[in-house]
Write a protein that holds these residues in place. Sequence first.
Motif, PDB file in Angstrom:
ATOM      1  N   VAL B 143       4.683  24.529 -31.674  1.00 61.12           N
ATOM      2  CA  VAL B 143       4.627  23.196 -30.986  1.00 61.12           C
ATOM      3  C   VAL B 143       5.875  22.512 -30.851  1.00 61.12           C
ATOM      4  CG1 VAL B 143       4.019  19.860 -32.496  1.00 61.12           C
ATOM      5  CG2 VAL B 143       2.358  22.145 -32.145  1.00 61.12           C
ATOM      6  N   GLU B 144       7.083  22.086 -32.088  1.00 63.23           N
ATOM      7  CA  GLU B 144       8.106  22.009 -32.050  1.00 63.23           C
ATOM      8  C   GLU B 144       9.144  22.984 -30.810  1.00 63.23           C
ATOM      9  OE1 GLU B 144      10.994  22.915 -35.934  1.00 63.23           O
ATOM     10  OE2 GLU B 144      11.348  20.642 -34.944  1.00 63.23           O
ATOM     11  N   LYS B 145       8.710  24.212 -30.641  1.00 58.94           N
ATOM     12  CA  LYS B 145       9.630  24.236 -29.254  1.00 58.94           C
ATOM     13  C   LYS B 145       9.205  23.166 -27.980  1.00 58.94           C
ATOM     14  CE  LYS B 145       9.768  29.011 -26.301  1.00 58.94           C
ATOM     15  NZ  LYS B 145       9.194  29.834 -25.843  1.00 58.94           N
ATOM     16  N   VAL B 146       7.716  22.923 -27.537  1.00 55.20           N
ATOM     17  CA  VAL B 146       7.079  22.521 -26.593  1.00 55.20           C
ATOM     18  C   VAL B 146       8.031  21.043 -26.475  1.00 55.20           C
ATOM     19  CG1 VAL B 146       4.566  21.458 -25.535  1.00 55.20           C
ATOM     20  CG2 VAL B 146       4.936  23.427 -26.154  1.00 55.20           C
ATOM     21  N   ASP B 147       7.721  20.174 -28.033  1.00 62.19           N
ATOM     22  CA  ASP B 147       8.502  18.776 -28.296  1.00 62.19           C
ATOM     23  C   ASP B 147       9.686  19.088 -27.858  1.00 62.19           C
ATOM     24  OD1 ASP B 147       8.124  16.208 -29.563  1.00 62.19           O
ATOM     25  OD2 ASP B 147       9.001  17.366 -31.180  1.00 62.19           O
ATOM     26  N   ASN B 148      10.684  19.644 -29.006  1.00 62.03           N
ATOM     27  CA  ASN B 148      12.289  19.816 -27.814  1.00 62.03           C
ATOM     28  C   ASN B 148      12.056  20.056 -26.323  1.00 62.03           C
ATOM     29  OD1 ASN B 148      12.655  19.355 -31.107  1.00 62.03           O
ATOM     30  ND2 ASN B 148      12.697  21.924 -31.139  1.00 62.03           N
ATOM     31  N   GLY B 149      11.154  20.870 -25.686  1.00 62.23           N
ATOM     32  CA  GLY B 149      11.444  21.037 -24.603  1.00 62.23           C
ATOM     33  C   GLY B 149      11.358  19.964 -23.391  1.00 62.23           C
ATOM     34  N   LEU B 150      10.090  18.804 -23.340  1.00 60.95           N
ATOM     35  CA  LEU B 150       9.914  17.853 -23.270  1.00 60.95           C
ATOM     36  C   LEU B 150      10.540  16.310 -23.782  1.00 60.95           C
ATOM     37  CD1 LEU B 150       5.962  17.944 -23.803  1.00 60.95           C
ATOM     38  CD2 LEU B 150       6.256  18.463 -21.734  1.00 60.95           C
ATOM     39  N   GLU B 151      11.474  16.727 -24.561  1.00 64.92           N
ATOM     40  CA  GLU B 151      11.757  16.141 -25.357  1.00 64.92           C
ATOM     41  C   GLU B 151      13.737  16.390 -24.401  1.00 64.92           C
ATOM     42  OE1 GLU B 151      14.726  12.667 -28.142  1.00 64.92           O
ATOM     43  OE2 GLU B 151      14.639  15.476 -28.023  1.00 64.92           O
ATOM     44  N   LYS B 152      13.875  17.141 -23.909  1.00 60.60           N
ATOM     45  CA  LYS B 152      14.651  17.519 -23.333  1.00 60.60           C
ATOM     46  C   LYS B 152      15.487  15.904 -22.218  1.00 60.60           C
ATOM     47  CE  LYS B 152      16.463  21.964 -24.216  1.00 60.60           C
ATOM     48  NZ  LYS B 152      16.514  23.207 -23.909  1.00 60.60           N
ATOM     49  N   THR B 153      13.948  15.479 -21.543  1.00 60.07           N
ATOM     50  CA  THR B 153      13.938  14.773 -19.753  1.00 60.07           C
ATOM     51  C   THR B 153      12.915  13.637 -20.221  1.00 60.07           C
ATOM     52  OG1 THR B 153      12.062  16.680 -19.315  1.00 60.07           O
ATOM     53  CG2 THR B 153      14.293  16.564 -18.234  1.00 60.07           C
ATOM     54  N   LEU B 154      12.258  13.246 -21.433  1.00 61.87           N
ATOM     55  CA  LEU B 154      11.539  12.350 -21.916  1.00 61.87           C
ATOM     56  C   LEU B 154      12.072  11.422 -22.716  1.00 61.87           C
ATOM     57  CD1 LEU B 154       8.186  13.767 -22.255  1.00 61.87           C
ATOM     58  CD2 LEU B 154       9.133  12.192 -19.814  1.00 61.87           C
ATOM     59  N   ASP B 155      12.047  10.008 -22.860  1.00 62.95           N
ATOM     60  CA  ASP B 155      13.132   9.275 -24.118  1.00 62.95           C
ATOM     61  C   ASP B 155      11.400   9.470 -24.769  1.00 62.95           C
ATOM     62  OD1 ASP B 155      15.680   9.154 -23.173  1.00 62.95           O
ATOM     63  OD2 ASP B 155      14.709   8.226 -21.898  1.00 62.95           O
ATOM     64  N   TYR B 156      11.516   9.574 -26.480  1.00 67.73           N
ATOM     65  CA  TYR B 156      11.279   9.333 -27.405  1.00 67.73           C
ATOM     66  C   TYR B 156      10.916   7.727 -27.597  1.00 67.73           C
ATOM     67  CZ  TYR B 156       8.668  13.839 -27.288  1.00 67.73           C
ATOM     68  OH  TYR B 156       8.279  15.150 -26.223  1.00 67.73           O
ATOM     69  N   ALA B 157       9.992   7.318 -28.130  1.00 73.27           N
ATOM     70  CA  ALA B 157       9.537   5.928 -29.703  1.00 73.27           C
ATOM     71  C   ALA B 157      10.173   6.610 -30.985  1.00 73.27           C
ATOM     72  CB  ALA B 157       8.301   5.221 -29.538  1.00 73.27           C
ATOM     73  N   TYR B 158      11.363   5.834 -31.005  1.00 76.85           N
ATOM     74  CA  TYR B 158      11.868   6.721 -32.609  1.00 76.85           C
ATOM     75  C   TYR B 158      12.704   6.059 -33.115  1.00 76.85           C
ATOM     76  CZ  TYR B 158      13.915   9.890 -35.698  1.00 76.85           C
ATOM     77  OH  TYR B 158      14.256  10.891 -36.638  1.00 76.85           O
ATOM     78  N   SER B 159      12.127   5.997 -34.663  1.00 77.73           N
ATOM     79  CA  SER B 159      13.111   4.774 -35.338  1.00 77.73           C
ATOM     80  C   SER B 159      13.878   5.391 -36.113  1.00 77.73           C
ATOM     81  CB  SER B 159      12.534   3.385 -35.120  1.00 77.73           C
ATOM     82  OG  SER B 159      11.783   3.947 -36.419  1.00 77.73           O
ATOM     83  N   GLU B 160      15.340   5.348 -36.956  1.00 79.30           N
ATOM     84  CA  GLU B 160      15.918   5.892 -37.627  1.00 79.30           C
ATOM     85  C   GLU B 160      14.707   5.810 -39.108  1.00 79.30           C
ATOM     86  OE1 GLU B 160      19.957   6.110 -40.006  1.00 79.30           O
ATOM     87  OE2 GLU B 160      19.356   4.997 -38.124  1.00 79.30           O
ATOM     88  N   LYS B 161      14.543   4.295 -39.061  1.00 80.81           N
ATOM     89  CA  LYS B 161      13.619   4.418 -40.450  1.00 80.81           C
ATOM     90  C   LYS B 161      12.036   4.891 -40.258  1.00 80.81           C
ATOM     91  CE  LYS B 161      12.418   0.710 -43.572  1.00 80.81           C
ATOM     92  NZ  LYS B 161      12.315  -0.647 -43.735  1.00 80.81           N
ATOM     93  N   PHE B 162      11.568   4.529 -39.416  1.00 81.76           N
ATOM     94  CA  PHE B 162      10.342   5.200 -39.438  1.00 81.76           C
ATOM     95  C   PHE B 162       9.175   5.853 -38.465  1.00 81.76           C
ATOM     96  CE2 PHE B 162       9.393  -0.168 -39.971  1.00 81.76           C
ATOM     97  CZ  PHE B 162       9.088   0.097 -40.837  1.00 81.76           C
ATOM     98  N   GLY B 163      10.555   7.052 -37.910  1.00 80.85           N
ATOM     99  CA  GLY B 163      10.478   8.353 -37.754  1.00 80.85           C
ATOM    100  C   GLY B 163       9.670   7.715 -36.431  1.00 80.85           C
ATOM    101  N   TYR B 164       8.861   8.897 -35.740  1.00 85.68           N
ATOM    102  CA  TYR B 164       8.272   8.334 -34.406  1.00 85.68           C
ATOM    103  C   TYR B 164       6.770   8.035 -34.349  1.00 85.68           C
ATOM    104  CZ  TYR B 164      10.410  12.753 -33.728  1.00 85.68           C
ATOM    105  OH  TYR B 164      11.258  14.193 -32.450  1.00 85.68           O
ATOM    106  N   LEU B 165       6.936   6.989 -33.363  1.00 84.26           N
ATOM    107  CA  LEU B 165       6.095   5.375 -33.279  1.00 84.26           C
ATOM    108  C   LEU B 165       5.046   6.208 -32.820  1.00 84.26           C
ATOM    109  CD1 LEU B 165       9.160   3.144 -33.054  1.00 84.26           C
ATOM    110  CD2 LEU B 165       8.372   3.783 -35.217  1.00 84.26           C
TER     111      LEU B 165
END
Lengths: 185, 358
Positions: B143-165
């Motif tokens: 899963v992490e490999k796929v996630d990292n691959g997608l994150e190379k071009t996708l901007d995820y909703a993420y906050s330092e405090k709450f993590g993945y939103l």
Amino acid sequence: MLCERCQQRPANVHLTEITNGQKNESNLCEVCAREMHLQGLSFNFLPQMSLQNFLAGLLKHDPGIGQAAHADVAGKSCEKCGLMERQFVKQGLLGCGHCYKSFEERLEPLLRRIHGSSKHSGKVPERAGGPLRQAREIESLKNQLREAIKLEEFERAVEIRDRIRELEKDMKQGGKQPDAGQGNI
Amino acid sequence: MPVKEIFNNPNSRWMDDDGPETGVIISSRVRVARNLKDLPFPHLLDQEKSENVVSTVTPAFQNEETFREDRFEFFRISELSPVERQILVDKHLISPDLLNKLEGKAVVLREDGVVSVMLNEEDHLRIQCLLPGLKLERAWEIVEKVDNGLEKTLDYAYSEKFGYLTACPTNTGTGMRASVMVHLCGLVLTRQLNNMLNAVHKLGLTVRGLYGEGTEALGDLFQISNQITLGQSEGEIIANLNSIARQILAQERSARTVLFKEKKEMIMDRAWRAFGILKNARVMTSEEVMRLISDLRLGVDLGILPAMPLKLLNELMVMTRPAFLTQLAARDMEPHQRDIFRAELVRNGLSGLDGLAG
């Protein structure tokens, strides 16, 4: 016996309903039974308890979470997606990432109630979390440094210190993408 | 096999019996929820905007070399037949919720069904990996490999405090749900299941039926998963579930041993009876098949019945569900006709095995 409803297929679902002491029996085929179930005839004994309903209930009735904001529930909304706080309370779903900022006061106690914590300590995405990733790495290196000094491993301590300086310099220059070689924290 | 075979071949990688502990732990699953920054969550999107999600995400699959080495294929749910949609649910490749409203819903599947990415379910992306046996760490790696691959071009909703939103605050943080599908017939038969469930709940895990929230435990199969996603790291969540799964495994094993020792006749009779019915019956409901397969699994595991591949039993569980039956028969059937066809399929499936081992 034929199904009472369609009069075509054999009746193999026999339903007995008792409502206020009134007994009502019906003999249906599977197809009709399923259709009537879809129309909301009480077939399922337990109402489906969905997580969202549960959450909505928590938001409405929990004094620690609900009441503080209860008075102005109608007022607040997220400036990005327009979701009203009242909608969130009703559905248990947020509207967009920005809602976490807009409703932060209300969410914090809720998150603590659900997860026992309101602070993420897991994965930091490589790109979106660039600077944060470095900050976390520095933090972890500082811990390692303290550990190394305690164990009187001074050579290792010097290495770690240099690494921290390097990272801090990078961060000041800002915007530099962390290279792939940097390990996960 | 071409990806389209997913709808004709009952097998998915998770049904194979080469994973660790498949006698009790059938499969391991890890999924993470991800959302795109700057777009409202799916429940607020109209058709046009949910198409935006699809057209933003699909190029990310094409760009990344991670995805080029494996065969991934994209399916719009609205373009699949109702039977095909249900087959994906029955194979655990998509959630039943993905079928609630079809607009903008899509899934990206790897040919062996190990990886699936749902688009516009409750969150913009749900990345899942499903493997046979107890293999949670490996599933998370994938899963992490796929996630990292997608994150190379996708901007995820993420906050330092709450993590993945995420749309629902119960998923915020890691966005991770890790689960194991377990066969607990021993604990059910020795009436220890409730004790186990209570203990598991106290440790912050949930137990559900075979097809997720609100479904019953058919064939003594249960899904055990983490509840907490915030404040624990992915590694901690996996390690915690892993150690509890091992505990449950040990309990189930000892329940089976006790049953075999103290109720040998009863257990042998149950297993042989199930074998006899499955090999000979002419009309069978889906529930009956599930129940009997549970007895069969136990009989095979305790060496009462002749050895048979667990893979075959897993495939039969999916094949005998209404959707797959319809697909195999290539026509719509009345429930009664389906029961006849189902019995025939089971008989054929078990025909190579004879009952002379006892």
